[in-house]
Design a protein around this motif. Structure first.
Motif, PDB file in Angstrom:
ATOM      1  N   LEU B 211       0.865  -1.177   0.000  1.00 29.39           N
ATOM      2  CA  LEU B 211       0.000   0.000   0.000  1.00 29.39           C
ATOM      3  C   LEU B 211       0.910   1.239   0.000  1.00 29.39           C
ATOM      4  O   LEU B 211       1.920   1.263   0.688  1.00 29.39           O
ATOM      5  N   GLY B 212       0.551   2.264  -0.742  1.00 29.98           N
ATOM      6  CA  GLY B 212       1.327   3.509  -0.729  1.00 29.98           C
ATOM      7  C   GLY B 212       2.623   3.430  -1.499  1.00 29.98           C
ATOM      8  O   GLY B 212       2.869   2.476  -2.246  1.00 29.98           O
ATOM      9  N   LYS B 213       3.469   4.442  -1.287  1.00 32.31           N
ATOM     10  CA  LYS B 213       4.715   4.567  -2.066  1.00 32.31           C
ATOM     11  C   LYS B 213       5.769   3.565  -1.629  1.00 32.31           C
ATOM     12  O   LYS B 213       5.790   3.148  -0.485  1.00 32.31           O
ATOM     13  N   ARG B 215       9.390   2.817  -0.462  1.00 34.46           N
ATOM     14  CA  ARG B 215      10.337   3.640   0.307  1.00 34.46           C
ATOM     15  C   ARG B 215      11.665   2.890   0.435  1.00 34.46           C
ATOM     16  O   ARG B 215      11.721   1.665   0.270  1.00 34.46           O
ATOM     17  N   TYR B 240       1.377   7.605   8.238  1.00 32.49           N
ATOM     18  CA  TYR B 240       0.275   6.756   7.760  1.00 32.49           C
ATOM     19  C   TYR B 240      -0.896   6.715   8.731  1.00 32.49           C
ATOM     20  O   TYR B 240      -2.048   6.712   8.343  1.00 32.49           O
ATOM     21  N   ARG B 298       7.523  -1.326   1.597  1.00 37.59           N
ATOM     22  CA  ARG B 298       6.210  -0.661   1.534  1.00 37.59           C
ATOM     23  C   ARG B 298       5.405  -1.071   2.754  1.00 37.59           C
ATOM     24  O   ARG B 298       5.666  -2.117   3.369  1.00 37.59           O
ATOM     25  N   LEU B 299       4.451  -0.225   3.083  1.00 37.19           N
ATOM     26  CA  LEU B 299       3.556  -0.589   4.169  1.00 37.19           C
ATOM     27  C   LEU B 299       2.601  -1.644   3.602  1.00 37.19           C
ATOM     28  O   LEU B 299       2.198  -1.550   2.444  1.00 37.19           O
TER      29      LEU B 299
END
Lengths: 491, 398
Positions: B211-213, B215, B240, B298-299
């Protein structure tokens, strides 16, 4: 030279054009990258929203799961507790498994022992015997505070400490838990107490919902205790009642036996006395008859008058003695009923004839409402005739002139019922019960005038009962009486 | 002769009685008098030395016992027991070889050297025999479980297939136990190396989605991550969840289970998950398992559905490896996080595994604080990694 210059210039122009083109491409790519980056950032922001929402949803789900688990556990516990009717068994229903479902590992229940003035531990889960002792000592030292808590019927917990008692802060230390709930257990009757539940789980803090659940559990515990105590009380009362009934039955049986002995002695006494009386009575009657017959010479009218009285009274006395002897015989079972097939219509007619003169004297209409062979039973002819003579005789005695006496009979499944009714003076209500007793005489002007032994109806009752039947009377003062008796068909 | 197994299960809450019941049942179900190996898994409330003594006394002296205590156990009856135990007895054909080994006091060594020590002991009996795969049961609270695994691989070979799991407690992270012979030690590990004429297949999946960018880990050491994208590591979670450090610490258990980080693995279907264990004062994140510097992360987010879907995929992987050949026994190492997430639906996982691998295939397992299993992609040459939140399914057949 010019060619070279032109060539160089052209080259420069091309390079410049290419450079401009490249720069434009780079600018375009940068713009594209910026857009991509922006999209990524926006996507990341969306991800943040998703994560936060997801976490809230998960929390709500966890809370809901916990509630459902707790409610299931509470329902199971309640059902188990309510079916228990023994105090200690009720506490044993609180198992580690149920507690775990409610989200607690430790439980303790204390009831105040008002006789010994101390708290008794009824269950403890999550504590060893060594661990529960300091808790008991602490309760002993702070009993007044806990008694006030029980009295106030409150629930306290690590999230809603009232601060009023000033002792709640110590509870986690004493009971060795991080979170706790204490709720009073107050049945309507008997000793009250409190329920303690606790947990060391720092991650799942208790909330108001937990407080409500434990309060419900404590109330149901109180209700179950109340039921058990009520049952115990009822049970003990029933036991005591049963003991009393047994004792009284025993007393009554003894009394009955004594009564039977006394009754037998009475009968024996009456029999022997009656026999003893009959011999001199026979002599008296015999001598009186000789004298009245003039065999010993003529008698002056005064003496004859007196002798007539002696003769008449002797007859009455013989009659009474005979009745007494019959009653004694029937009561003792010595009088055997000689049963034969009887037609009750014929018997009624015979007795009607026998007493016809007396009825005629008073112009009493005698009717028999029995059709043909309808009413026949197996019974002792002589005794049944005595029954009719006594009842119809009484009816004649207490019925004024121009009255009516009627005999009817009806059949029922196992026997017959005979009703003998008259239009006489009737029997006062307070005398109805006593008229079948020996020597009972109704207090009325007729009885004062008309002589009687008070044994006739007692004898009738004994004869009817000796045949396995029943006798009763219905009467209204001034409206006559109806004597009813039943006789079983088989006798 | 093929591999025979006898399984005994008890739900008795009395440890001694449970042990008696389970071992009796297992012996009755084993179609052989020859007992070569015993695996024992119990729930934590039954983790008692008398359990091991009872089982030990019921078995031949030379039969090795391995196992672990756990948050809950997985039984052959498609049940997940929070209070119970399972005993699996094995009778192997002469053509199958195995060697058990045990090490203790791991915290007194470096995790890497402890791994090396166990690797040495495991390979001891296998000098001239080809080693096929290993099974590891280790303490759930080893400081750096990835380094421990690296130590093992240092001795057994980096591509040597290992399947295993760390013992778990009731998510308190206080103490965990493994079982070896007649002892029940903490801070220890035991294992088995198998070789000879047998087949095996390992499937591993977790089901969490990124989920999300993406990193970048810009500063980390073993399982401690100091900086992500040159920012204090905790900032990723702060941003987050919109929570400060203290609030994050309060929600740590939930975050750890539901939102781990995933390390991007080139060529792999899934990310390699890492549970967040703690956040230190400086904002550094401490994970269960190492997070290499320069790795992309990533999360991750998971759901019950994706979790159950992953279980089916892992079972399918095992089935695919066996190519229709008989599977004699299935051992499951399942993450304690999955149990916490699935809760009442935890038994569905066992149901799915049985559905894929055969209703009559004997199954046993336990819940773990970390799993070991090889990655599939060619990039990793079959090297085993330390995983979180995953279900590792090991199928054994002859």
């Amino acid at each position: 030279m010019l060619t070279i210059t032109i060539f160089c210039f052209s080259g420069l122009v091309i390079v410049a054009i290419l450079l401009v083109y490249k720069m434009e491409r780079i600018r375009e790519q940068k713009s594209f990258i910026d857009k991509l980056k922006k999209s990524l950032d926006e996507m990341d922001e969306q991800a943040k929203l998703i994560v936060r929402t997801d976490m809230e949803l998960n929390k709500a789900q966890e809370e809901l799961d916990k509630k459902i688990r707790s409610l299931f556990a509470l329902q199971g516990l309640s059902r188990a507790m309510m079916t228990s009717l023994e105090e200690n068994q009720i506490f044993r229903m609180l198992t580690a498994e149920h507690l775990q479902e409610l989200g607690f590992e430790n439980v303790a229940a204390f009831l105040w022992n008002s006789k010994e003035r101390k708290f008794d531990s009824h269950i403890n889960i999550g504590y060893s015997d060594e661990e529960i002792e300091p808790i008991k000592s602490y309760l002993e030292e702070n009993k007044e505070k806990y008694l006030n808590l029980i009295k106030s019927n409150k629930t306290i917990s690590s999230i809603s400490q009232t601060g009023e008692g000033g002792f709640e802060e110590k509870i986690p230390v004493i009971f060795k838990v991080t979170h706790f709930i204490i709720s009073s257990v107050s049945p309507k009757e008997g000793d009250s107490g409190f329920l303690f539940v606790g947990t060391n789980d720092t991650d799942t803090a208790i909330n108001e919902g937990d407080e409500e659940l434990i309060t419900i559990l404590a109330n149901q515990l109180a209700q179950a205790l109340e039921n058990a105590r009520l049952f115990d009380k009822t049970w003990k009362a029933q036991q005591s009642l049963e003991e009393k009934v047994t004792e009284r039955t025993h007393e009554l049986t003894s009394a009955l036996k004594e009564l039977q002995i006394v009754s037998r002695r009475k009968n024996d006494f009456i029999s022997s006395v009656s026999h003893e009386l009959r011999t001199p009575l026979t002599s008296i009657k015999g001598y009186a008859a000789i004298l009245l017959a003039g065999k010993l010479g003529d008698l002056p009218p005064e003496i004859r008058q007196r002798l007539d009285k002696i003769n008449k009274h002797s007859d009455e006395l013989v009659h009474m003695v005979n009745d007494l002897l019959d009653i004694a015989r029937i009561e003792s079972g010595r009088q055997l009923m000689k049963k034969e097939e009887l037609n009750l219509k014929q018997i009624a007619e015979k007795i009607g004839d026998l007493l016809g003169v007396q009825m005629k004297d008073k112009d009493i209409a005698f009717t028999i409402n029995i059709s043909g062979e309808a009413c026949s039973v197996s019974a002792d002819r002589q005794q049944i005739e005595r029954v009719f003579i006594n009842i119809i005789g009484n009816a004649i005695k207490f019925t004024p002139k121009n009255g009516k006496i009627a005999v009817s009979c009806q059949e029922y499944k196992d026997g017959i019922q005979i009703d003998i009714s008259d239009t006489g003076y009737g029997i006062p209500e307070n005398a109805l019960e006593g008229i079948f007793e020996e020597f009972y005489r109704v207090d009325n002007p007729i009885n004062d005038e008309v002589k009687g032994t008070g044994l006739g109806l007692a004898l009738v009752k004994h004869i009817v009962e000796a045949h396995g039947g029943k006798i009763w009377v219905k009467s209204k003062l001034g409206s006559g009486s109806t004597f009813s008796l039943t006789l079983p068909r088989t006798g | 002769m093929s591999i025979n197994t006898g399984i005994g299960i008890s739900k008795n809450r009395d440890a001694l009685q449970a042990a008696g019941e389970a071992i009796h049942q297992a012996r009755m179900n084993l179609l052989s008098d020859k007992i070569d190996l015993a695996l024992v898994f119990t729930s934590n409330d039954l983790a008692h030395s008398t359990v091991l003594k009872t089982i030990r006394n019921s078995l031949p002296e030379e039969t090795p016992i391995c196992g672990a205590a756990s948050l809950a156990i997985i039984t052959n009856e498609e049940e997940v027991l929070k209070h119970g135990m399972i005993v699996v007895l094995f009778s192997f054909p002469e053509t199958i070889y195995f060697n058990p080994a045990f090490i203790e006091n791991i915290s007194m060594k470096t995790p890497f050297s402890a791994g090396e020590e166990l690797g040495d002991k495991l390979s001891f009996g296998f000098k001239n025999i080809r080693r096929d795969f290993g099974v590891i049961f280790s303490d759930g609270l080893i400081r750096d479980a990835s380094a421990f695994l690296s130590g093992l691989q240092g001795k057994l070979g980096s591509s040597f297939p290992l399947a295993g799991g760390c013992a778990s407690d009731n998510l308190k992270l206080h103490k965990t136990y493994i079982y070896y012979d007649n002892s029940m030690p903490s801070d220890s590990a035991c294992g088995l190396i198998f070789g000879g004429k047998l087949n095996f297949g390992i499937g591993i999946k977790h089901g969490w989605k990124p989920l999300g960018k993406m990193r970048l880990i810009t500063n980390s050491n073993a399982n401690v991550v100091y900086e992500i994208d040159n920012q204090p590591a905790a900032k990723i979670y702060e941003e987050y969840f919109s929570l400060n450090l203290n609030q994050l610490r309060k929600e740590l258990k939930r975050i750890s289970i539901l939102y781990p980080i995933g390390i991007f693995l080139e060529g792999e279907d899934e990310y390699l998950l890492r549970n967040l264990l703690a956040i230190d004062e400086s904002g550094a994140l401490i994970f269960q398992g190492s997070v290499p510097q320069e790795s992309s992360i990533r999360l991750m987010i998971g759901s019950k559905e994706s979790c159950l879907d992953a279980t089916r995929q892992a079972a399918e992987e095992v089935k695919k490896i066996f190519l229709g050949r008989n599977i004699n026994f299935v051992l499951i190492f399942n993450s304690a996080s999955r149990y916490t997430l699935l809760r009442r639906e935890a038994e569905k996982e066992v149901h799915i595994i049985k559905e894929v691998l055969g209703k009559n295939t004997p199954v046993a397992g336990f819940y773990t604080f970390g799993e070991q299993a090889p990655l599939k992609s060619i990039n990793y040459q079959g090297k085993s990694y330390f995983h979180n939140q995953s279900i590792t399914i090991l199928g054994i057949g002859d």
